[in-house]
Design an enzyme around this catalytic site. Structure first.
Site, PDB file in Angstrom:
ATOM      1  N   TYR A   1     149.798 -50.269 -48.634  1.00 14.64           N
ATOM      2  CA  TYR A   1     149.676 -51.199 -49.693  1.00 14.64           C
ATOM      3  C   TYR A   1     150.492 -52.246 -49.839  1.00 14.64           C
ATOM      4  O   TYR A   1     150.067 -53.537 -50.051  1.00 14.64           O
ATOM      5  CB  TYR A   1     149.616 -50.248 -51.290  1.00 14.64           C
TER       6      TYR A   1
ATOM      7  N   ASP B   1     142.056 -56.355 -55.618  1.00 16.74           N
ATOM      8  CA  ASP B   1     142.493 -57.711 -55.647  1.00 16.74           C
ATOM      9  C   ASP B   1     142.596 -58.386 -56.921  1.00 16.74           C
ATOM     10  O   ASP B   1     141.956 -57.881 -57.921  1.00 16.74           O
ATOM     11  CB  ASP B   1     142.060 -58.324 -54.389  1.00 16.74           C
TER      12      ASP B   1
ATOM     13  N   HIS C   1     139.439 -49.413 -60.382  1.00 20.41           N
ATOM     14  CA  HIS C   1     140.170 -48.623 -59.042  1.00 20.41           C
ATOM     15  C   HIS C   1     141.739 -49.212 -59.462  1.00 20.41           C
ATOM     16  O   HIS C   1     142.265 -48.994 -58.154  1.00 20.41           O
ATOM     17  CB  HIS C   1     139.398 -48.890 -57.773  1.00 20.41           C
TER      18      HIS C   1
ATOM     19  N   CYS D   1     162.779 -47.614 -60.901  1.00 16.31           N
ATOM     20  CA  CYS D   1     161.762 -48.415 -62.184  1.00 16.31           C
ATOM     21  C   CYS D   1     162.479 -49.130 -63.017  1.00 16.31           C
ATOM     22  O   CYS D   1     163.687 -48.839 -63.357  1.00 16.31           O
ATOM     23  CB  CYS D   1     161.323 -47.054 -62.703  1.00 16.31           C
TER      24      CYS D   1
ATOM     25  N   GLY E   1     128.125 -56.712 -53.494  1.00 17.37           N
ATOM     26  CA  GLY E   1     128.981 -56.236 -52.382  1.00 17.37           C
ATOM     27  C   GLY E   1     129.474 -54.943 -52.403  1.00 17.37           C
ATOM     28  O   GLY E   1     130.553 -54.578 -52.294  1.00 17.37           O
TER      29      GLY E   1
ATOM     30  N   ALA F   1     127.756 -63.136 -50.042  1.00 21.70           N
ATOM     31  CA  ALA F   1     127.861 -63.423 -51.393  1.00 21.70           C
ATOM     32  C   ALA F   1     128.224 -64.696 -51.836  1.00 21.70           C
ATOM     33  O   ALA F   1     127.720 -65.151 -52.960  1.00 21.70           O
ATOM     34  CB  ALA F   1     129.045 -62.454 -51.790  1.00 21.70           C
TER      35      ALA F   1
HETATM   36  C1  BJW Z   1     128.834 -58.023 -48.476  1.00 21.47           C
HETATM   37  C2  BJW Z   1     129.667 -58.966 -47.480  1.00 21.47           C
HETATM   38  C3  BJW Z   1     129.643 -60.468 -47.932  1.00 21.47           C
HETATM   39  C4  BJW Z   1     130.307 -56.971 -46.562  1.00 21.47           C
HETATM   40  N1  BJW Z   1     128.556 -60.492 -48.924  1.00 21.47           N
HETATM   41  N2  BJW Z   1     128.226 -58.133 -49.188  1.00 21.47           N
HETATM   42  C5  BJW Z   1     130.648 -35.877 -53.687  1.00 21.47           C
HETATM   43  C6  BJW Z   1     129.578 -36.474 -54.416  1.00 21.47           C
HETATM   44  C7  BJW Z   1     129.873 -37.265 -55.363  1.00 21.47           C
HETATM   45  C8  BJW Z   1     131.055 -37.614 -55.579  1.00 21.47           C
HETATM   46  C9  BJW Z   1     132.226 -36.976 -54.916  1.00 21.47           C
HETATM   47  C10 BJW Z   1     131.714 -36.334 -53.798  1.00 21.47           C
HETATM   48  N3  BJW Z   1     133.066 -35.823 -53.370  1.00 21.47           N
HETATM   49  C11 BJW Z   1     133.974 -36.234 -53.788  1.00 21.47           C
HETATM   50  C12 BJW Z   1     133.366 -37.314 -54.640  1.00 21.47           C
HETATM   51  C13 BJW Z   1     134.314 -38.150 -55.599  1.00 21.47           C
HETATM   52  C14 BJW Z   1     134.939 -39.323 -54.700  1.00 21.47           C
HETATM   53  C15 BJW Z   1     133.632 -39.851 -54.141  1.00 21.47           C
HETATM   54  O1  BJW Z   1     132.789 -40.700 -54.670  1.00 21.47           O
HETATM   55  N4  BJW Z   1     133.583 -39.599 -52.873  1.00 21.47           N
HETATM   56  C16 BJW Z   1     132.373 -40.071 -51.849  1.00 21.47           C
HETATM   57  C17 BJW Z   1     133.069 -40.953 -50.559  1.00 21.47           C
HETATM   58  C18 BJW Z   1     131.508 -39.129 -51.842  1.00 21.47           C
HETATM   59  N5  BJW Z   1     135.003 -40.151 -55.956  1.00 21.47           N
HETATM   60  C19 BJW Z   1     136.475 -39.920 -56.619  1.00 21.47           C
HETATM   61  O2  BJW Z   1     137.382 -39.353 -56.225  1.00 21.47           O
HETATM   62  C20 BJW Z   1     136.669 -40.964 -57.564  1.00 21.47           C
HETATM   63  N6  BJW Z   1     137.153 -40.380 -58.862  1.00 21.47           N
HETATM   64  C21 BJW Z   1     136.364 -39.472 -59.477  1.00 21.47           C
HETATM   65  O3  BJW Z   1     135.108 -38.912 -59.006  1.00 21.47           O
HETATM   66  O4  BJW Z   1     137.058 -38.501 -60.318  1.00 21.47           O
HETATM   67  C22 BJW Z   1     136.294 -37.636 -61.126  1.00 21.47           C
HETATM   68  C23 BJW Z   1     135.081 -38.413 -62.028  1.00 21.47           C
HETATM   69  C24 BJW Z   1     134.321 -37.377 -62.286  1.00 21.47           C
HETATM   70  C25 BJW Z   1     133.234 -37.523 -62.970  1.00 21.47           C
HETATM   71  C26 BJW Z   1     133.108 -39.091 -63.833  1.00 21.47           C
HETATM   72  C27 BJW Z   1     134.125 -39.731 -63.477  1.00 21.47           C
HETATM   73  C28 BJW Z   1     135.373 -39.316 -62.473  1.00 21.47           C
HETATM   74  C29 BJW Z   1     137.778 -42.086 -57.416  1.00 21.47           C
HETATM   75  C30 BJW Z   1     137.310 -43.119 -56.319  1.00 21.47           C
HETATM   76  C31 BJW Z   1     138.424 -44.120 -55.919  1.00 21.47           C
HETATM   77  C32 BJW Z   1     138.005 -44.917 -54.763  1.00 21.47           C
HETATM   78  N7  BJW Z   1     139.175 -45.542 -54.222  1.00 21.47           N
HETATM   79  C33 BJW Z   1     139.068 -46.466 -53.110  1.00 21.47           C
HETATM   80  C34 BJW Z   1     140.682 -46.893 -52.561  1.00 21.47           C
HETATM   81  C35 BJW Z   1     141.665 -47.143 -53.640  1.00 21.47           C
HETATM   82  C36 BJW Z   1     141.950 -48.537 -53.839  1.00 21.47           C
HETATM   83  C37 BJW Z   1     142.072 -49.501 -52.652  1.00 21.47           C
HETATM   84  O5  BJW Z   1     142.936 -49.053 -51.729  1.00 21.47           O
HETATM   85  O6  BJW Z   1     141.378 -50.515 -52.449  1.00 21.47           O
HETATM   86  O7  BJW Z   1     138.433 -47.484 -53.846  1.00 21.47           O
HETATM   87  S1  BJW Z   1     138.123 -46.020 -51.942  1.00 21.47           S
HETATM   88  C38 BJW Z   1     137.274 -47.511 -51.497  1.00 21.47           C
HETATM   89  O8  BJW Z   1     135.952 -47.652 -51.613  1.00 21.47           O
HETATM   90  C39 BJW Z   1     138.030 -48.550 -52.806  1.00 21.47           C
HETATM   91  C40 BJW Z   1     136.838 -49.227 -53.263  1.00 21.47           C
HETATM   92  O9  BJW Z   1     136.962 -49.675 -54.514  1.00 21.47           O
HETATM   93  C41 BJW Z   1     135.650 -48.278 -53.141  1.00 21.47           C
HETATM   94  C42 BJW Z   1     134.169 -48.472 -53.101  1.00 21.47           C
HETATM   95  O10 BJW Z   1     134.175 -49.264 -51.631  1.00 21.47           O
HETATM   96  P1  BJW Z   1     133.049 -50.732 -51.936  1.00 21.47           P
HETATM   97  O11 BJW Z   1     133.704 -51.574 -52.614  1.00 21.47           O
HETATM   98  O12 BJW Z   1     131.681 -50.103 -52.219  1.00 21.47           O
HETATM   99  O13 BJW Z   1     133.233 -51.343 -50.345  1.00 21.47           O
HETATM  100  P2  BJW Z   1     132.369 -50.998 -48.897  1.00 21.47           P
HETATM  101  O14 BJW Z   1     133.385 -51.360 -47.815  1.00 21.47           O
HETATM  102  O15 BJW Z   1     131.984 -49.435 -49.004  1.00 21.47           O
HETATM  103  O16 BJW Z   1     131.006 -51.838 -49.278  1.00 21.47           O
HETATM  104  C43 BJW Z   1     131.173 -53.114 -48.926  1.00 21.47           C
HETATM  105  C44 BJW Z   1     129.711 -53.756 -49.407  1.00 21.47           C
HETATM  106  O17 BJW Z   1     129.688 -55.059 -49.025  1.00 21.47           O
HETATM  107  C45 BJW Z   1     128.566 -53.221 -48.048  1.00 21.47           C
HETATM  108  O18 BJW Z   1     127.650 -52.911 -48.417  1.00 21.47           O
HETATM  109  C46 BJW Z   1     128.438 -54.590 -47.231  1.00 21.47           C
HETATM  110  O19 BJW Z   1     127.377 -54.519 -46.815  1.00 21.47           O
HETATM  111  C47 BJW Z   1     128.605 -55.624 -48.346  1.00 21.47           C
HETATM  112  N8  BJW Z   1     129.243 -56.792 -47.739  1.00 21.47           N
HETATM  113  N9  BJW Z   1     130.467 -58.192 -46.644  1.00 21.47           N
HETATM  114  C48 BJW Z   1     128.047 -59.703 -49.693  1.00 21.47           C
HETATM  115  N10 BJW Z   1     130.049 -61.272 -47.085  1.00 21.47           N
END
Ligand code: BJW
Length: 237
Positions: free
Chosen positions: A58, A100, A115, A142, A182, A226
């Site tokens: 980080y 960010d 997040h 802290c 995105g 985007a």
């Molecule tokens: C462009 C572009 C350009 C490129 N122009 N576009 C099974 C089923 C369902 C859920 C689960 C499961 N097993 C586990 C879970 C839960 C889990 C989860 O979803 N896991 C999955 C992987 C299956 N989720 C969690 O644990 C979350 N908490 C939770 O569920 O709590 C319980 C709850 C229950 C019920 C209700 C509510 C809550 C927490 C999730 C935490 C995610 N953390 C991260 C990292 C931390 C922050 C960090 O370090 O930055 O967050 S993971 C990472 O993924 C980050 C992001 O915010 C997140 C999403 O990613 P994002 O933004 O979609 O990025 P990409 O890379 O995946 O996609 C980019 C896109 O942009 C692509 O489509 C490209 O095409 C596009 N693109 N260039 C336009 N120029």
């Protein structure tokens, strides 16, 4: 376009909106999770067993972010928010999965970081949450309770509860336009927001480089960088 006027908007952004600002996405080719193992860096268990590696990860991303600039997509959403407020058109909620600060630096006034935020840290010992712009380590004390070892980045790791969900679900239940920008639609609960919005009768729009995992659920799609498709879409509404 649906052809109808919209009032209440919810916009969800993901890593793709910051890609052209030089910040890596997670799941694209060469993305963050291809270079780094999320199980060792983005879970509470990883932080407990190896806080040094998690802090290094980080700290590097915080330094990288400081050199990045907001792009035309961030600025287009800021202009849209301004218009919505100036003309009192309805409600406007910008939810980002990004940690960010490019939406804020692009001019957005209110951003819900579901997040977390890379420029904030919090103390596991006393719960204090504070702005923190420089590197963090296990030796950092802290500013509130003075204990070292308890500070962590204010980000939501896998298995942790995302932030602001009550506000988000309330806005989704009342919106007539939902736009995802995105994001790959891989991570829940964010990937499920389109279904919530549809259940509320909203028109749903996907703006991304390519179809995501839940693409079939959207009414309207525009694919491209985007910086091109977001200002074009914002200009149309
Ligand atoms: C462009 C572009 C350009 C490129 N122009 N576009 C099974 C089923 C369902 C859920 C689960 C499961 N097993 C586990 C879970 C839960 C889990 C989860 O979803 N896991 C999955 C992987 C299956 N989720 C969690 O644990 C979350 N908490 C939770 O569920 O709590 C319980 C709850 C229950 C019920 C209700 C509510 C809550 C927490 C999730 C935490 C995610 N953390 C991260 C990292 C931390 C922050 C960090 O370090 O930055 O967050 S993971 C990472 O993924 C980050 C992001 O915010 C997140 C999403 O990613 P994002 O933004 O979609 O990025 P990409 O890379 O995946 O996609 C980019 C896109 O942009 C692509 O489509 C490209 O095409 C596009 N693109 N260039 C336009 N120029």
């Amino acid at each position: 376009m649906s052809g109808r006027p919209f009032r209440n908007i919810v916009i969800l952004t993901g890593a793709g909106i910051s890609a052209e600002s030089g910040l890596g996405t997670f799941r694209d080719k060469g993305g963050i999770w291809e270079k780094f193992d999320w199980q060792k860096l983005a879970t509470p268990e990883a932080f407990r067993s190896d806080p040094h590696s998690v802090h290094d990860f980080y700290n590097a991303r915080r330094a990288n972010m400081a050199g990045a600039q907001p792009n035309d997509a961030h600025r287009a959403l800021a202009a849209l928010e301004l218009l919505w407020q100036a003309e009192d058109r309805g409600s406007f909620l910008l939810v980002t999965q990004n940690i960010d600060d490019l939406h804020e630096r692009g001019g957005s006034r209110e951003v819900l970081h579901m997040h977390g935020e890379l420029l904030k840290s919090r103390c596991n010992s006393c719960g204090h949450l504070f702005e923190h712009t420089h590197a963090l380590g296990v030796e950092t004390a802290c500013p509130s309770c003075a204990r070292a070892g308890g500070l962590r980045p204010h980000v939501v790791w896998f298995g942790e509860m995302p932030l602001g969900l009550d506000t988000i679900y309330e806005a989704l239940g009342a919106c007539d336009l939902f736009v995802a920008i995105g994001t790959s639609g891989t991570v829940y609960p964010a990937a499920g927001f389109v279904s919530e919005a549809k259940a509320a009768g909203a028109w749903t729009v996907e703006l991304s480089l390519e179809p995501g995992e839940v693409s079939a659920l959207f009414d309207e799609h525009h694919y491209g960088p985007a910086t091109k498709i977001v200002p074009e879409w914002a200009g149309r509404i």
